[in-house]
Design a protein around this motif. Structure first.
Motif, PDB file in Angstrom:
ATOM      1  N   ASP A 112      48.201 -12.054  -4.898  1.00  0.00           N
ATOM      2  CA  ASP A 112      49.216 -12.779  -4.897  1.00  0.00           C
ATOM      3  C   ASP A 112      49.285 -14.555  -4.981  1.00  0.00           C
ATOM      4  OD1 ASP A 112      51.004 -10.573  -4.762  1.00  0.00           O
ATOM      5  OD2 ASP A 112      51.751 -11.205  -2.366  1.00  0.00           O
ATOM      6  N   TYR A 113      49.702 -15.060  -5.634  1.00  0.00           N
ATOM      7  CA  TYR A 113      49.475 -16.508  -5.439  1.00  0.00           C
ATOM      8  C   TYR A 113      51.115 -16.856  -5.304  1.00  0.00           C
ATOM      9  CZ  TYR A 113      46.116 -14.866  -8.436  1.00  0.00           C
ATOM     10  OH  TYR A 113      45.446 -14.908  -8.736  1.00  0.00           O
ATOM     11  N   LYS A 114      50.307 -18.180  -4.014  1.00  0.00           N
ATOM     12  CA  LYS A 114      51.668 -18.674  -3.393  1.00  0.00           C
ATOM     13  C   LYS A 114      51.775 -20.060  -4.289  1.00  0.00           C
ATOM     14  CE  LYS A 114      51.075 -16.958   1.099  1.00  0.00           C
ATOM     15  NZ  LYS A 114      50.794 -17.487   1.991  1.00  0.00           N
ATOM     16  N   PRO A 115      53.529 -20.589  -4.217  1.00  0.00           N
ATOM     17  CA  PRO A 115      53.850 -21.593  -5.623  1.00  0.00           C
ATOM     18  C   PRO A 115      52.729 -22.595  -4.651  1.00  0.00           C
ATOM     19  CG  PRO A 115      55.560 -20.697  -3.878  1.00  0.00           C
ATOM     20  CD  PRO A 115      54.402 -20.006  -3.426  1.00  0.00           C
ATOM     21  N   LEU A 116      52.563 -23.563  -5.586  1.00  0.00           N
ATOM     22  CA  LEU A 116      51.674 -25.153  -5.771  1.00  0.00           C
ATOM     23  C   LEU A 116      52.465 -25.683  -5.175  1.00  0.00           C
ATOM     24  CD1 LEU A 116      48.090 -25.726  -6.433  1.00  0.00           C
ATOM     25  CD2 LEU A 116      49.691 -26.743  -7.913  1.00  0.00           C
ATOM     26  N   ARG A 117      51.287 -26.531  -3.505  1.00  0.00           N
ATOM     27  CA  ARG A 117      52.301 -27.939  -2.818  1.00  0.00           C
ATOM     28  C   ARG A 117      52.289 -29.247  -3.703  1.00  0.00           C
ATOM     29  NH1 ARG A 117      54.673 -26.217   3.354  1.00  0.00           N
ATOM     30  NH2 ARG A 117      56.096 -24.511   2.326  1.00  0.00           N
ATOM     31  N   ALA A 118      52.282 -29.559  -4.642  1.00  0.00           N
ATOM     32  CA  ALA A 118      51.198 -30.786  -5.330  1.00  0.00           C
ATOM     33  C   ALA A 118      52.377 -31.614  -4.839  1.00  0.00           C
ATOM     34  CB  ALA A 118      49.684 -30.434  -5.479  1.00  0.00           C
ATOM     35  N   VAL A 141      44.871 -24.277  -3.155  1.00  0.00           N
ATOM     36  CA  VAL A 141      45.986 -23.431  -4.745  1.00  0.00           C
ATOM     37  C   VAL A 141      45.693 -22.038  -3.651  1.00  0.00           C
ATOM     38  CG1 VAL A 141      45.954 -21.642  -6.078  1.00  0.00           C
ATOM     39  CG2 VAL A 141      45.490 -24.122  -6.963  1.00  0.00           C
ATOM     40  N   LYS A 142      46.530 -21.813  -2.755  1.00  0.00           N
ATOM     41  CA  LYS A 142      46.491 -20.771  -2.125  1.00  0.00           C
ATOM     42  C   LYS A 142      47.393 -19.602  -2.999  1.00  0.00           C
ATOM     43  CE  LYS A 142      48.172 -23.041   1.614  1.00  0.00           C
ATOM     44  NZ  LYS A 142      47.780 -23.451   3.680  1.00  0.00           N
ATOM     45  N   SER A 143      46.648 -18.233  -2.562  1.00  0.00           N
ATOM     46  CA  SER A 143      46.294 -17.225  -2.351  1.00  0.00           C
ATOM     47  C   SER A 143      46.325 -15.876  -1.469  1.00  0.00           C
ATOM     48  CB  SER A 143      45.811 -16.663  -3.832  1.00  0.00           C
ATOM     49  OG  SER A 143      44.182 -16.709  -3.823  1.00  0.00           O
ATOM     50  N   GLU A 144      46.885 -14.413  -1.585  1.00  0.00           N
ATOM     51  CA  GLU A 144      46.557 -13.911  -1.145  1.00  0.00           C
ATOM     52  C   GLU A 144      46.211 -12.435  -1.063  1.00  0.00           C
ATOM     53  OE1 GLU A 144      49.565 -14.014   2.688  1.00  0.00           O
ATOM     54  OE2 GLU A 144      50.738 -12.524   0.878  1.00  0.00           O
ATOM     55  N   ILE A 145      44.893 -11.942  -0.858  1.00  0.00           N
ATOM     56  CA  ILE A 145      44.902 -10.698  -0.916  1.00  0.00           C
ATOM     57  C   ILE A 145      45.144  -9.074  -0.220  1.00  0.00           C
ATOM     58  CG2 ILE A 145      42.400  -9.186  -1.681  1.00  0.00           C
ATOM     59  CD1 ILE A 145      40.862 -11.915  -1.291  1.00  0.00           C
ATOM     60  N   ARG A 146      46.062  -8.125  -0.845  1.00  0.00           N
ATOM     61  CA  ARG A 146      46.914  -7.615  -0.084  1.00  0.00           C
ATOM     62  C   ARG A 146      46.025  -6.329  -0.159  1.00  0.00           C
ATOM     63  NH1 ARG A 146      51.765  -8.976   1.480  1.00  0.00           N
ATOM     64  NH2 ARG A 146      52.101 -11.217   0.330  1.00  0.00           N
ATOM     65  N   GLN A 147      45.860  -6.285   0.501  1.00  0.00           N
ATOM     66  CA  GLN A 147      45.245  -4.215  -0.039  1.00  0.00           C
ATOM     67  C   GLN A 147      45.647  -3.138   1.107  1.00  0.00           C
ATOM     68  OE1 GLN A 147      40.982  -4.026   1.706  1.00  0.00           O
ATOM     69  NE2 GLN A 147      40.944  -2.178   0.355  1.00  0.00           N
ATOM     70  N   LYS A 148      46.254  -2.032   0.610  1.00  0.00           N
ATOM     71  CA  LYS A 148      47.166  -1.260   1.368  1.00  0.00           C
ATOM     72  C   LYS A 148      46.575  -0.788   2.649  1.00  0.00           C
ATOM     73  CE  LYS A 148      49.499   2.663  -0.081  1.00  0.00           C
ATOM     74  NZ  LYS A 148      51.010   2.194  -0.068  1.00  0.00           N
ATOM     75  N   GLY A 149      47.591  -1.020   3.657  1.00  0.00           N
ATOM     76  CA  GLY A 149      46.729  -0.488   4.401  1.00  0.00           C
ATOM     77  C   GLY A 149      46.093  -1.453   5.867  1.00  0.00           C
ATOM     78  N   ALA A 150      45.781  -2.640   5.132  1.00  0.00           N
ATOM     79  CA  ALA A 150      45.571  -3.631   5.838  1.00  0.00           C
ATOM     80  C   ALA A 150      46.203  -4.914   6.279  1.00  0.00           C
ATOM     81  CB  ALA A 150      44.423  -3.756   5.035  1.00  0.00           C
ATOM     82  N   GLN A 151      45.795  -5.856   7.229  1.00  0.00           N
ATOM     83  CA  GLN A 151      46.915  -7.031   6.485  1.00  0.00           C
ATOM     84  C   GLN A 151      46.182  -7.662   6.007  1.00  0.00           C
ATOM     85  OE1 GLN A 151      45.460 -10.015  10.384  1.00  0.00           O
ATOM     86  NE2 GLN A 151      47.440 -10.824   9.536  1.00  0.00           N
ATOM     87  N   SER A 152      46.676  -8.422   4.774  1.00  0.00           N
ATOM     88  CA  SER A 152      46.258  -9.585   3.694  1.00  0.00           C
ATOM     89  C   SER A 152      45.707 -10.505   4.065  1.00  0.00           C
ATOM     90  CB  SER A 152      47.985  -9.898   3.126  1.00  0.00           C
ATOM     91  OG  SER A 152      48.188 -11.028   3.619  1.00  0.00           O
ATOM     92  N   VAL A 153      45.019 -10.858   3.612  1.00  0.00           N
ATOM     93  CA  VAL A 153      43.867 -12.362   3.808  1.00  0.00           C
ATOM     94  C   VAL A 153      43.742 -13.101   2.809  1.00  0.00           C
ATOM     95  CG1 VAL A 153      40.959 -12.433   3.973  1.00  0.00           C
ATOM     96  CG2 VAL A 153      42.098 -10.212   4.227  1.00  0.00           C
ATOM     97  N   ALA A 154      43.896 -14.237   3.439  1.00  0.00           N
ATOM     98  CA  ALA A 154      44.468 -15.456   2.926  1.00  0.00           C
ATOM     99  C   ALA A 154      43.009 -16.147   2.000  1.00  0.00           C
ATOM    100  CB  ALA A 154      45.118 -16.295   3.424  1.00  0.00           C
ATOM    101  N   LEU A 155      43.196 -16.830   0.938  1.00  0.00           N
ATOM    102  CA  LEU A 155      42.099 -16.843   0.214  1.00  0.00           C
ATOM    103  C   LEU A 155      42.947 -18.110  -0.469  1.00  0.00           C
ATOM    104  CD1 LEU A 155      39.329 -15.929  -0.977  1.00  0.00           C
ATOM    105  CD2 LEU A 155      40.057 -15.447  -2.785  1.00  0.00           C
ATOM    106  N   ASP A 156      42.585 -19.666  -0.440  1.00  0.00           N
ATOM    107  CA  ASP A 156      42.471 -20.630  -0.352  1.00  0.00           C
ATOM    108  C   ASP A 156      41.649 -22.148  -1.439  1.00  0.00           C
ATOM    109  OD1 ASP A 156      45.431 -20.338   0.551  1.00  0.00           O
ATOM    110  OD2 ASP A 156      44.677 -21.610   2.160  1.00  0.00           O
ATOM    111  N   TYR A 157      41.785 -22.081  -2.280  1.00  0.00           N
ATOM    112  CA  TYR A 157      41.068 -22.775  -3.029  1.00  0.00           C
ATOM    113  C   TYR A 157      40.625 -24.433  -2.595  1.00  0.00           C
ATOM    114  CZ  TYR A 157      39.778 -18.052  -5.296  1.00  0.00           C
ATOM    115  OH  TYR A 157      39.351 -17.029  -5.240  1.00  0.00           O
ATOM    116  N   ASP A 158      40.019 -25.715  -2.898  1.00  0.00           N
ATOM    117  CA  ASP A 158      40.558 -26.608  -2.935  1.00  0.00           C
ATOM    118  C   ASP A 158      39.915 -26.945  -4.476  1.00  0.00           C
ATOM    119  OD1 ASP A 158      42.023 -26.651  -0.022  1.00  0.00           O
ATOM    120  OD2 ASP A 158      39.825 -26.992   0.922  1.00  0.00           O
ATOM    121  N   LEU A 159      40.964 -27.900  -5.090  1.00  0.00           N
ATOM    122  CA  LEU A 159      40.323 -28.202  -6.154  1.00  0.00           C
ATOM    123  C   LEU A 159      40.633 -29.714  -6.304  1.00  0.00           C
ATOM    124  CD1 LEU A 159      42.011 -25.708  -7.003  1.00  0.00           C
ATOM    125  CD2 LEU A 159      41.032 -25.656  -9.548  1.00  0.00           C
TER     126      LEU A 159
END
Lengths: 204, 309
Positions: free
Chosen positions: A114-120, A129-147
């Protein structure tokens, strides 16, 4: 007049193209690209190192700024390194990061990103750029990229997984090695680590 | 003492002893290389011990567990325990003033315990109720307590003075540890431990490949992770964060003023300090740790030196 106009167009067209892809769209298109490839490729999921390296090299590497990553990880020791050492460090660190990243890719199954709206602001030189990895049966993991904005388009200089920076985590690790055996010692340790990784059997 | 509390009390005693040693040693100000880890020599020893236990027992058991049980069964086990944890997670969210999240957790437990067949299936997530991650250490952080020195606890792994104290509350509130029937409790505890470790097999593989020095790498990851968790994923940028200026590679690795282990993790809301101080004082005075919660709490009201621009 007409010639001048076309010249003007030609001159403005090139930089306009370089800036055409906004950072969030860039991250999204790379991610979706890579996910598509992994979904279709059984060999990658089975851990075939050659196939993975191919994907990483063609799809991901061009968008990463490894020189800056190494500078951040080296912190104060960067200035103390000679240009040759800096080059060697960047090369070895790149190899280490690529390998870690590649092996993590083989663990991809059916997560949804999932991608979060860009705040810039439009004139920001650096964005996250913030995103989130969703997986069934587990807490989602945040995945952020600095560019960062560069003449060649946006480049990733840090990736944070669950709030943990892939790059700054190495700071103390590198500093410890330098304290113990100097910058050459660190290069040696990195090289040895990379060599041991090559002979390692692919993850099952 | 009733036998049902044996495991719980033993765990607490062990933890208390570890904190006591750590606290005492912190008082002696053993200077390590990293100001956030003044007890590095002791921590390294315990880290080595934990690694040994993991290699000899936990990891093989977890690998066997993963090999024997099909994925769907393991998912059920994970979901079941996750559902039990949601109770304490909800309480912590409420303690942190995050009412919406807290109520969401309560709803999760209600939905998963019924429609989710006693928690075996996580239907609440599909219904749009997100799973959260909270514990008492995070609550303390949210209330403004800095992490204190980094600690590696025997069996519990990476922690800090604050998170260790938080764990003592977490263990007390752990529904599994509080099961009455001894054999049921021990079996349940063992299954949960195997399941948790099995879920970490891939991650520990990545760690193995990425780290030059596993101890340092684990410590840095842990401290960053906790900071991120306390702010629920969006901590303010640190002065030393990689996302600063292009020439930041030339800066000292340690930013000024940020490395004091007592620096407040979150902007402290003044109210709960008195509360938590009175709640913790028996714990601390009982352990004899030379830590003044009062001085910590008052130090916490100072503003947070953010590198946020």
């Amino acid at each position: 007049m007409r010639f001048l106009l076309s010249l003007l167009l030609a001159l403005t067209a090139a930089p306009a193209f370089a800036q055409a892809t906004p950072p969030d769209a860039l991250v999204k298109s790379i991610t979706e690209d890579v996910i598509q490839i992994i979904r279709k490729d059984r060999e990658i999921r089975a851990g075939n190192p050659k196939r993975i390296a191919e994907v990483v090299e063609t799809k991901i590497l061009p968008h990463f700024d490894f020189a800056r990553m190494t500078r951040i990880a080296m912190a104060v020791n960067w200035r103390r390194a000679t240009p040759e050492q800096q080059k060697a460090l960047t090369e070895e660190f790149k190899t280490l990061l690529v390998r870690t990243y590649s092996n993590a890719l083989t663990q991809y199954r059916d997560q949804v990103v999932d991608y979060k709206p860009l705040r810039a602001r439009p004139d920001d030189a650096e964005v996250t750029v913030k995103s989130e990895i969703r997986q069934k049966g587990a807490q989602s993991v945040a995945l952020d990229y600095d560019l960062e904005r560069t003449p060649a388009g946006w480049k990733v200089f840090d990736v944070k997984v669950g709030g943990v920076s892939l790059i700054t985590t190495y700071r103390e690790d590198f500093a410890g090695q330098v304290r113990e055996s100097g910058i050459d010692g660190l290069i040696k340790v990195l090289a040895a680590k990379n060599r041991s990784g090559e002979t390692r059997k692919p993850a099952s | 003492m009733k036998p049902r509390n044996d495991v719980c009390m033993n765990a607490l005693k062990r933890l208390g002893a570890a904190l006591l040693i750590a606290g005492a040693a912190a008082g002696c100000a053993t200077t390590g290389e990293n100001p956030r880890d003044p007890l590095e020599p002791i921590n390294r020893a315990i880290f080595g011990f934990n690694e040994g236990v993991d290699k000899a027992v936990l990891k093989p058991v977890a690998e066997g567990y993963r090999a024997v049980l099909p994925g769907i069964v393991r998912a059920g086990v994970t979901n079941f325990f996750a559902n039990l944890e949601d109770v304490w997670i909800g309480i912590n969210n409420l303690l942190q003033g995050k009412v919406e999240q807290g109520l969401g957790d309560v709803m999760r437990v209600a939905i998963n315990s019924t429609f989710g067949l006693l928690g075996l299936i996580d239907v609440a997530t599909d219904a749009g109720l997100e799973k959260h991650n909270e514990d008492f250490g995070q609550t303390l952080g949210r209330w403004g307590f800095g992490s204190g020195p980094y600690l590696v606890l025997p069996f519990f792994g990476p922690s800090s003075l604050r998170d260790g104290i938080g764990s003592m509350f977490d263990v007390q509130a752990d529904l599994v540890v509080n099961i009455d029937h001894v054999r049921t409790r021990n079996t349940t505890f063992a299954v949960r431990t195997a399941d948790r470790r099995a879920n970490l097999l891939d991650a520990s593989q990545v760690l193995e490949e990425a780290a030059l020095d596993k101890y340092t790498f684990t410590r840095e990851s842990y401290l960053q992770r906790r900071r991120s968790q306390i702010y629920d994923g969006s901590p303010p940028r640190e002065e030393e964060s990689g996302a600063a200026r292009p020439q930041d590679g030339l800066r000292p690795a340690r930013a000024q003023g940020h490395d004091s282990p007592w620096a407040p993790e979150a902007r402290g809301e003044a109210l709960p300090h008195a509360l938590i101080q009175s709640a913790l004082s028996p714990v601390l005075s009982a352990s004899g740790a030379p830590v003044s919660v009062g001085s910590t709490a008052s130090a916490l009201t100072t503003s947070h030196p953010e590198g946020n621009r």
